[in-house]
Write a protein that holds these residues in place. Structure first.
Motif, PDB file in Angstrom:
ATOM      1  N   TYR A  25       3.328   4.103   0.794  1.00  0.00           N
ATOM      2  CA  TYR A  25       3.819   2.328  -0.122  1.00  0.00           C
ATOM      3  C   TYR A  25       2.369   1.784   0.702  1.00  0.00           C
ATOM      4  CZ  TYR A  25       8.734   3.762  -0.756  1.00  0.00           C
ATOM      5  OH  TYR A  25       9.926   3.841  -1.171  1.00  0.00           O
ATOM      6  N   THR A  26       1.735   1.204  -0.054  1.00  0.00           N
ATOM      7  CA  THR A  26      -0.069  -0.321  -0.282  1.00  0.00           C
ATOM      8  C   THR A  26       0.673  -0.940   0.037  1.00  0.00           C
ATOM      9  OG1 THR A  26      -0.096   0.907  -2.593  1.00  0.00           O
ATOM     10  CG2 THR A  26      -1.349   2.224  -1.089  1.00  0.00           C
ATOM     11  N   LEU A  81       2.773  -2.453  -9.356  1.00  0.00           N
ATOM     12  CA  LEU A  81       3.575  -1.972  -8.295  1.00  0.00           C
ATOM     13  C   LEU A  81       5.070  -2.415  -7.780  1.00  0.00           C
ATOM     14  CD1 LEU A  81       1.124  -0.063  -5.733  1.00  0.00           C
ATOM     15  CD2 LEU A  81       2.094   0.952  -7.580  1.00  0.00           C
ATOM     16  N   GLU A 138      -0.578  -5.908   0.381  1.00  0.00           N
ATOM     17  CA  GLU A 138      -1.226  -4.748  -0.127  1.00  0.00           C
ATOM     18  C   GLU A 138      -2.454  -4.003   0.392  1.00  0.00           C
ATOM     19  OE1 GLU A 138      -1.266  -4.796  -4.347  1.00  0.00           O
ATOM     20  OE2 GLU A 138      -2.368  -7.317  -4.137  1.00  0.00           O
ATOM     21  N   THR A 198      -5.472   0.882  -3.660  1.00  0.00           N
ATOM     22  CA  THR A 198      -5.260   2.555  -3.953  1.00  0.00           C
ATOM     23  C   THR A 198      -6.228   2.852  -3.283  1.00  0.00           C
ATOM     24  OG1 THR A 198      -5.144   2.797  -6.135  1.00  0.00           O
ATOM     25  CG2 THR A 198      -3.135   1.657  -5.119  1.00  0.00           C
ATOM     26  N   ASP A 199      -7.311   2.684  -3.843  1.00  0.00           N
ATOM     27  CA  ASP A 199      -8.522   3.293  -3.126  1.00  0.00           C
ATOM     28  C   ASP A 199      -8.995   3.247  -1.931  1.00  0.00           C
ATOM     29  OD1 ASP A 199      -9.591   1.360  -3.838  1.00  0.00           O
ATOM     30  OD2 ASP A 199     -10.992   1.645  -4.888  1.00  0.00           O
ATOM     31  N   VAL A 259      -6.473   5.536   2.768  1.00  0.00           N
ATOM     32  CA  VAL A 259      -4.844   6.504   1.869  1.00  0.00           C
ATOM     33  C   VAL A 259      -5.281   7.204   1.013  1.00  0.00           C
ATOM     34  CG1 VAL A 259      -4.048   5.132  -0.091  1.00  0.00           C
ATOM     35  CG2 VAL A 259      -4.461   3.163   1.081  1.00  0.00           C
ATOM     36  N   GLN A 260      -6.744   7.481   0.769  1.00  0.00           N
ATOM     37  CA  GLN A 260      -7.563   8.875  -0.300  1.00  0.00           C
ATOM     38  C   GLN A 260      -6.887  10.037   0.584  1.00  0.00           C
ATOM     39  OE1 GLN A 260      -8.177   8.516  -3.195  1.00  0.00           O
ATOM     40  NE2 GLN A 260      -7.093   6.986  -3.700  1.00  0.00           N
ATOM     41  N   ILE A 312       2.022   7.189  -4.896  1.00  0.00           N
ATOM     42  CA  ILE A 312       1.595   5.919  -4.690  1.00  0.00           C
ATOM     43  C   ILE A 312       2.496   4.923  -5.012  1.00  0.00           C
ATOM     44  CG2 ILE A 312      -0.538   4.043  -4.299  1.00  0.00           C
ATOM     45  CD1 ILE A 312      -1.332   6.534  -2.540  1.00  0.00           C
ATOM     46  N   VAL A 333      -0.507   1.114   5.675  1.00  0.00           N
ATOM     47  CA  VAL A 333       0.580   1.961   4.805  1.00  0.00           C
ATOM     48  C   VAL A 333       1.777   2.182   5.103  1.00  0.00           C
ATOM     49  CG1 VAL A 333      -1.177   2.743   2.828  1.00  0.00           C
ATOM     50  CG2 VAL A 333      -0.151   4.261   4.837  1.00  0.00           C
TER      51      VAL A 333
END
Length: 415
Positions: free
Chosen positions: A193-194, A248, A325, A328-329, A333-334, A350, A370
């Motif tokens: 969850y970002t 999202l 937030e 996502t990159d 997270v990656q 994601i 996250v």
């Protein structure tokens, strides 16, 4: 030592027993003390070099621990308290799930209050670090474990994030060198969850003048004004929904949750309303609150009543909880997504939190983060709370893999 070897060192049977033991210690807000002491005791074993209990509101404890010294750095956080189990006892009376704190295993799942929210997440942290210790290693990067009281709401005088506020003032998260990443172990069904919504909860009171029904001209009808207030609030919610949605989280809106007015054979002299407003990342909580105040003030002016607006759930903001937030990159997270794939063989999901929790406190200190943990928030706070054992094991292995790959490992000193 490879991250895969660390993930493989997770002990599934020991992990299940650990979660069962945790569930069997009731920790309903504000009675987290026994469970906090249990967590503190668990941290005395393994790669943690420092663990301590720290009192906050009414001497309810937080638990802090640390390991490693260099970078990249990481915070692993969770809350110690759970919601009450009154509904549980009524629902399961006379069955093998009647005791919300017995932690039975049924259909490959551990059942009980707090199983998912969030004792599974806390135990995943504990077992992930035990797995690191079994390999003869310790983390290189600085890791802070942060377990706080008073996250849950619903009990009188609680649910204001007293624990997290104390952790901030305790200096657990340094402002001059904030950690590089945070994982808060709220249940996410093992998705990342970002993003999370923000919220505010408002109580609006319209006060007119009660009068006997036979002489209504002597009164000022607060219920009639309340009807207009409801219409205005619902239109405001429709307008919010019409605005661009978050990719999202979805749309902003408000929900009227309770209305009360009227009396016996008289013009209603008071109208009371409660609402909750969903706030998106990029929106201002202050602006959201002002819009509600303006609506109430306009109705009060039109109907010659008095209006008061109170915001009853301050968290990291005077009127509510701040949205948050992370891109996502983001590199971490990656990396977490790569750990999920390495352990499960599946592509990472994601998603966004359908709730508010406390990572925004740490975001305000410069710590991007996250939510990630086993368990499904949709059955938490209900008589159906449980955590699937296979997911629990996979998520714990993922966490161990991530710590090893993100923070790095080095041989533990021999004694």
């Amino acid at each position: 030592m490879t991250p895969t070897a660390v993930a493989d060192a997770v002990n599934p049977d020991g992990l299940v027993e650990l979660v069962q033991e945790a569930v069997r210690i009731p920790s309903v807000t504000p009675h987290e003390g026994e469970f906090a002491r249990w967590v503190h005791g668990q941290l005395q074993d393994g790669v943690w070099d420092k663990a301590r209990l720290s009192p906050c509101a009414n001497n309810r404890p937080n638990v802090y621990a640390s390991a490693g010294q260099s970078s990249p750095s990481l915070v692993l956080a969770g809350h110690l308290d759970t919601v009450h189990a009154d509904d549980w006892k009524a629902h399961w009376a006379g069955t093998d799930r009647a005791d919300p704190y017995s932690a039975p295993i049924i259909d490959r799942a551990i059942w009980g209050r707090g199983a998912a929210d969030q004792k599974a997440g806390i135990c995943a942290i504990l077992e992930a670090f035990r797995a690191i210790g079994r390999t003869g290693c310790q983390p290189k990067g600085r890791i802070t474990a942060l377990f706080v009281c008073d996250e849950e709401s619903g009990q009188s005088g609680s649910g204001v994030s007293a624990g997290m506020k104390t952790a901030i003032t305790d200096g657990v998260i340094p402002q001059d060198h904030p950690p590089d990443f945070l994982i808060y172990t709220e249940p996410t069904t093992s998705a990342i969850y970002t993003a999370q919504m923000g919220f505010l909860i408002a109580q609006i009171t319209l006060t007119g003048q009660s009068a006997y029904f036979g002489r209504p001209e002597l009164g000022v009808d607060a219920l009639e004004a309340g009807h207009r207030l409801l219409s205005a609030l619902w239109k405001h919610s429709d307008d919010l929904r019409a605005q661009p949605q978050h990719p999202l989280i979805g749309p902003a809106f408000l929900l009227v949750t309770e209305v009360n007015s009227g009396g016996s054979i008289a013009v209603p002299g008071q109208f009371n309303l409660s609402l909750i407003r969903k706030v998106l990342p990029g929106e201002s909580l202050d602006a959201a609150a002002d819009a509600i105040r303006d609506i109430a003030a306009q109705v009060a002016s039109d109907y010659k009543v008095e209006a008061s607006v109170e915001f009853s759930a301050p968290r990291d903001h005077p009127v509510g909880g701040t949205p948050d937030e992370i891109p996502t990159d983001h590199a971490a997270v990656q990396a977490l997504g790569e750990s999920i794939s390495a352990v499960t063989g599946d592509a990472p999901r994601i998603e966004a939190a359908p709730f508010w929790s406390e990572k925004s406190f740490l975001a305000s200190r410069g710590v991007p983060g996250v939510y990630f943990a086993p368990g499904d928030i949709s059955n938490c706070h209900t008589p159906f709370e449980h955590v699937e054992i296979d997911e629990l094991i996979a998520a714990t292995r993922t966490l161990a893999h991530f710590v090893a790959s993100w923070c790095g490992l080095e041989p533990a000193p021999t004694t």
